[in-house]
Design a protein around this motif. Sequence first.
Motif, PDB file in Angstrom:
ATOM      1  N   MET A  31       0.813  -1.221   0.000  1.00  0.00           N
ATOM      2  CA  MET A  31       0.000   0.000   0.000  1.00  0.00           C
ATOM      3  C   MET A  31       0.845   1.269   0.000  1.00  0.00           C
ATOM      4  SD  MET A  31      -1.577  -0.155   3.827  1.00  0.00           S
ATOM      5  CE  MET A  31      -1.583   1.501   4.427  1.00  0.00           C
ATOM      6  N   LEU A  32       2.092   1.184   0.431  1.00  0.00           N
ATOM      7  CA  LEU A  32       2.961   2.365   0.431  1.00  0.00           C
ATOM      8  C   LEU A  32       3.648   2.590  -0.912  1.00  0.00           C
ATOM      9  CD1 LEU A  32       4.634   1.966   3.935  1.00  0.00           C
ATOM     10  CD2 LEU A  32       2.752   3.497   3.293  1.00  0.00           C
ATOM     11  N   THR A  33       3.820   1.529  -1.700  1.00  0.00           N
ATOM     12  CA  THR A  33       4.616   1.651  -2.921  1.00  0.00           C
ATOM     13  C   THR A  33       3.843   1.384  -4.212  1.00  0.00           C
ATOM     14  OG1 THR A  33       5.346  -0.647  -2.720  1.00  0.00           O
ATOM     15  CG2 THR A  33       6.744   1.039  -1.707  1.00  0.00           C
ATOM     16  N   ALA A  34       2.636   0.823  -4.110  1.00  0.00           N
ATOM     17  CA  ALA A  34       1.876   0.460  -5.311  1.00  0.00           C
ATOM     18  C   ALA A  34       1.616   1.658  -6.213  1.00  0.00           C
ATOM     19  CB  ALA A  34       0.563  -0.220  -4.920  1.00  0.00           C
ATOM     20  N   ARG A  54       9.840  -9.536 -11.878  1.00  0.00           N
ATOM     21  CA  ARG A  54      10.675 -10.669 -11.461  1.00  0.00           C
ATOM     22  C   ARG A  54      11.520 -10.362 -10.236  1.00  0.00           C
ATOM     23  NH1 ARG A  54      12.873 -12.169 -17.363  1.00  0.00           N
ATOM     24  NH2 ARG A  54      12.777  -9.900 -17.460  1.00  0.00           N
ATOM     25  N   GLY A  55      11.741  -9.096  -9.925  1.00  0.00           N
ATOM     26  CA  GLY A  55      12.519  -8.729  -8.751  1.00  0.00           C
ATOM     27  C   GLY A  55      11.663  -8.380  -7.544  1.00  0.00           C
ATOM     28  N   VAL A  56      10.364  -8.631  -7.622  1.00  0.00           N
ATOM     29  CA  VAL A  56       9.445  -8.298  -6.532  1.00  0.00           C
ATOM     30  C   VAL A  56       9.444  -9.431  -5.508  1.00  0.00           C
ATOM     31  CG1 VAL A  56       7.026  -7.893  -5.942  1.00  0.00           C
ATOM     32  CG2 VAL A  56       8.037  -6.786  -7.945  1.00  0.00           C
ATOM     33  N   THR A  57       9.598  -9.046  -4.239  1.00  0.00           N
ATOM     34  CA  THR A  57       9.667 -10.022  -3.152  1.00  0.00           C
ATOM     35  C   THR A  57       8.400 -10.075  -2.311  1.00  0.00           C
ATOM     36  OG1 THR A  57      10.718  -8.349  -1.750  1.00  0.00           O
ATOM     37  CG2 THR A  57      12.177  -9.839  -2.985  1.00  0.00           C
ATOM     38  N   PHE A  58       7.524  -9.085  -2.430  1.00  0.00           N
ATOM     39  CA  PHE A  58       6.270  -9.037  -1.678  1.00  0.00           C
ATOM     40  C   PHE A  58       5.249  -8.303  -2.523  1.00  0.00           C
ATOM     41  CE2 PHE A  58       3.298  -6.990   1.253  1.00  0.00           C
ATOM     42  CZ  PHE A  58       2.911  -8.066   2.032  1.00  0.00           C
ATOM     43  N   PHE A  59       4.013  -8.811  -2.536  1.00  0.00           N
ATOM     44  CA  PHE A  59       2.970  -8.265  -3.399  1.00  0.00           C
ATOM     45  C   PHE A  59       1.647  -8.421  -2.664  1.00  0.00           C
ATOM     46  CE2 PHE A  59       0.695  -8.126  -7.568  1.00  0.00           C
ATOM     47  CZ  PHE A  59       1.444  -7.143  -8.188  1.00  0.00           C
ATOM     48  N   ASP A  60       0.981  -7.302  -2.348  1.00  0.00           N
ATOM     49  CA  ASP A  60      -0.249  -7.389  -1.561  1.00  0.00           C
ATOM     50  C   ASP A  60      -1.469  -6.947  -2.369  1.00  0.00           C
ATOM     51  OD1 ASP A  60      -0.269  -4.597  -1.536  1.00  0.00           O
ATOM     52  OD2 ASP A  60      -0.043  -4.422   0.622  1.00  0.00           O
ATOM     53  N   SER A  61      -2.599  -6.781  -1.693  1.00  0.00           N
ATOM     54  CA  SER A  61      -3.844  -6.433  -2.377  1.00  0.00           C
ATOM     55  C   SER A  61      -3.783  -5.057  -3.048  1.00  0.00           C
ATOM     56  CB  SER A  61      -5.021  -6.498  -1.406  1.00  0.00           C
ATOM     57  OG  SER A  61      -4.829  -5.598  -0.337  1.00  0.00           O
ATOM     58  N   ALA A  62      -3.029  -4.136  -2.486  1.00  0.00           N
ATOM     59  CA  ALA A  62      -2.869  -2.824  -3.134  1.00  0.00           C
ATOM     60  C   ALA A  62      -2.134  -2.985  -4.464  1.00  0.00           C
ATOM     61  CB  ALA A  62      -2.120  -1.862  -2.224  1.00  0.00           C
ATOM     62  N   ALA A  63      -1.184  -3.882  -4.510  1.00  0.00           N
ATOM     63  CA  ALA A  63      -0.451  -4.155  -5.747  1.00  0.00           C
ATOM     64  C   ALA A  63      -1.368  -4.816  -6.777  1.00  0.00           C
ATOM     65  CB  ALA A  63       0.759  -5.032  -5.445  1.00  0.00           C
ATOM     66  N   ILE A  64      -2.209  -5.741  -6.323  1.00  0.00           N
ATOM     67  CA  ILE A  64      -3.176  -6.379  -7.220  1.00  0.00           C
ATOM     68  C   ILE A  64      -4.111  -5.314  -7.801  1.00  0.00           C
ATOM     69  CG2 ILE A  64      -5.167  -7.929  -7.328  1.00  0.00           C
ATOM     70  CD1 ILE A  64      -3.735  -9.645  -5.197  1.00  0.00           C
ATOM     71  N   HIS A  65      -4.603  -4.429  -6.958  1.00  0.00           N
ATOM     72  CA  HIS A  65      -5.488  -3.355  -7.422  1.00  0.00           C
ATOM     73  C   HIS A  65      -4.784  -2.499  -8.479  1.00  0.00           C
ATOM     74  CE1 HIS A  65      -8.611  -0.332  -7.324  1.00  0.00           C
ATOM     75  NE2 HIS A  65      -7.681   0.589  -7.131  1.00  0.00           N
ATOM     76  N   THR A  66      -3.517  -2.231  -8.281  1.00  0.00           N
ATOM     77  CA  THR A  66      -2.750  -1.444  -9.251  1.00  0.00           C
ATOM     78  C   THR A  66      -2.640  -2.184 -10.577  1.00  0.00           C
ATOM     79  OG1 THR A  66      -1.554  -0.313  -7.498  1.00  0.00           O
ATOM     80  CG2 THR A  66      -0.522  -0.334  -9.681  1.00  0.00           C
ATOM     81  N   LEU A  67      -2.410  -3.492 -10.544  1.00  0.00           N
ATOM     82  CA  LEU A  67      -2.367  -4.268 -11.793  1.00  0.00           C
ATOM     83  C   LEU A  67      -3.697  -4.181 -12.537  1.00  0.00           C
ATOM     84  CD1 LEU A  67      -0.506  -7.649 -11.197  1.00  0.00           C
ATOM     85  CD2 LEU A  67       0.245  -5.649 -12.473  1.00  0.00           C
ATOM     86  N   ILE A  68      -4.786  -4.269 -11.807  1.00  0.00           N
ATOM     87  CA  ILE A  68      -6.107  -4.176 -12.439  1.00  0.00           C
ATOM     88  C   ILE A  68      -6.311  -2.799 -13.060  1.00  0.00           C
ATOM     89  CG2 ILE A  68      -8.589  -4.179 -11.957  1.00  0.00           C
ATOM     90  CD1 ILE A  68      -7.913  -6.429  -9.880  1.00  0.00           C
ATOM     91  N   ARG A  69      -5.876  -1.746 -12.368  1.00  0.00           N
ATOM     92  CA  ARG A  69      -5.968  -0.393 -12.927  1.00  0.00           C
ATOM     93  C   ARG A  69      -5.145  -0.280 -14.203  1.00  0.00           C
ATOM     94  NH1 ARG A  69      -3.945   3.527  -8.598  1.00  0.00           N
ATOM     95  NH2 ARG A  69      -4.363   5.066 -10.220  1.00  0.00           N
ATOM     96  N   LEU A  70      -3.959  -0.862 -14.210  1.00  0.00           N
ATOM     97  CA  LEU A  70      -3.110  -0.820 -15.402  1.00  0.00           C
ATOM     98  C   LEU A  70      -3.729  -1.622 -16.540  1.00  0.00           C
ATOM     99  CD1 LEU A  70       0.417  -1.043 -13.759  1.00  0.00           C
ATOM    100  CD2 LEU A  70      -0.543   0.912 -15.009  1.00  0.00           C
ATOM    101  N   ALA A  71      -4.337  -2.768 -16.218  1.00  0.00           N
ATOM    102  CA  ALA A  71      -5.004  -3.576 -17.251  1.00  0.00           C
ATOM    103  C   ALA A  71      -6.173  -2.816 -17.860  1.00  0.00           C
ATOM    104  CB  ALA A  71      -5.467  -4.899 -16.652  1.00  0.00           C
ATOM    105  N   GLU A  72      -6.861  -2.031 -17.055  1.00  0.00           N
ATOM    106  CA  GLU A  72      -7.958  -1.202 -17.579  1.00  0.00           C
ATOM    107  C   GLU A  72      -7.428  -0.072 -18.447  1.00  0.00           C
ATOM    108  OE1 GLU A  72      -9.941  -0.062 -13.979  1.00  0.00           O
ATOM    109  OE2 GLU A  72     -11.069  -1.943 -13.866  1.00  0.00           O
ATOM    110  N   ARG A  73      -6.305   0.472 -18.076  1.00  0.00           N
ATOM    111  CA  ARG A  73      -5.722   1.589 -18.834  1.00  0.00           C
ATOM    112  C   ARG A  73      -5.103   1.119 -20.150  1.00  0.00           C
ATOM    113  NH1 ARG A  73      -3.233   6.795 -16.418  1.00  0.00           N
ATOM    114  NH2 ARG A  73      -2.297   7.726 -18.242  1.00  0.00           N
TER     115      ARG A  73
END
Length: 105
Positions: A31-34, A54-73
Amino acid sequence: MDQDDPESIFSATTSVAGDRLTVVVTGEVDMLTADGMFQAATDEDARAVTLDLRGVTFFDSAAIHTLIRLAERFPTALEVIASAQVRRVLDISGLSGQPWLVRRD
């Protein structure tokens, strides 16, 4: 989550080739970096985005939400290359079958 651990340091570096922007993300996306990941992927006038996680070591729900926003964009022009950790989170969340998720082992 130990913020002094070098693997936890977030970074998002970009490069452009033609109309494709590549964003290489390392460390923890939470949530701090997404939003930093989103900003890096949308700052240029690119028509297509490759998100290299590939260099990501932790991925939370805020990151998932960001991926969905990018997929929409970028509905037909997003490519996500995931680390094993990110792929596991996407599997658990039901997103492993998305067309933007590519396999590069």
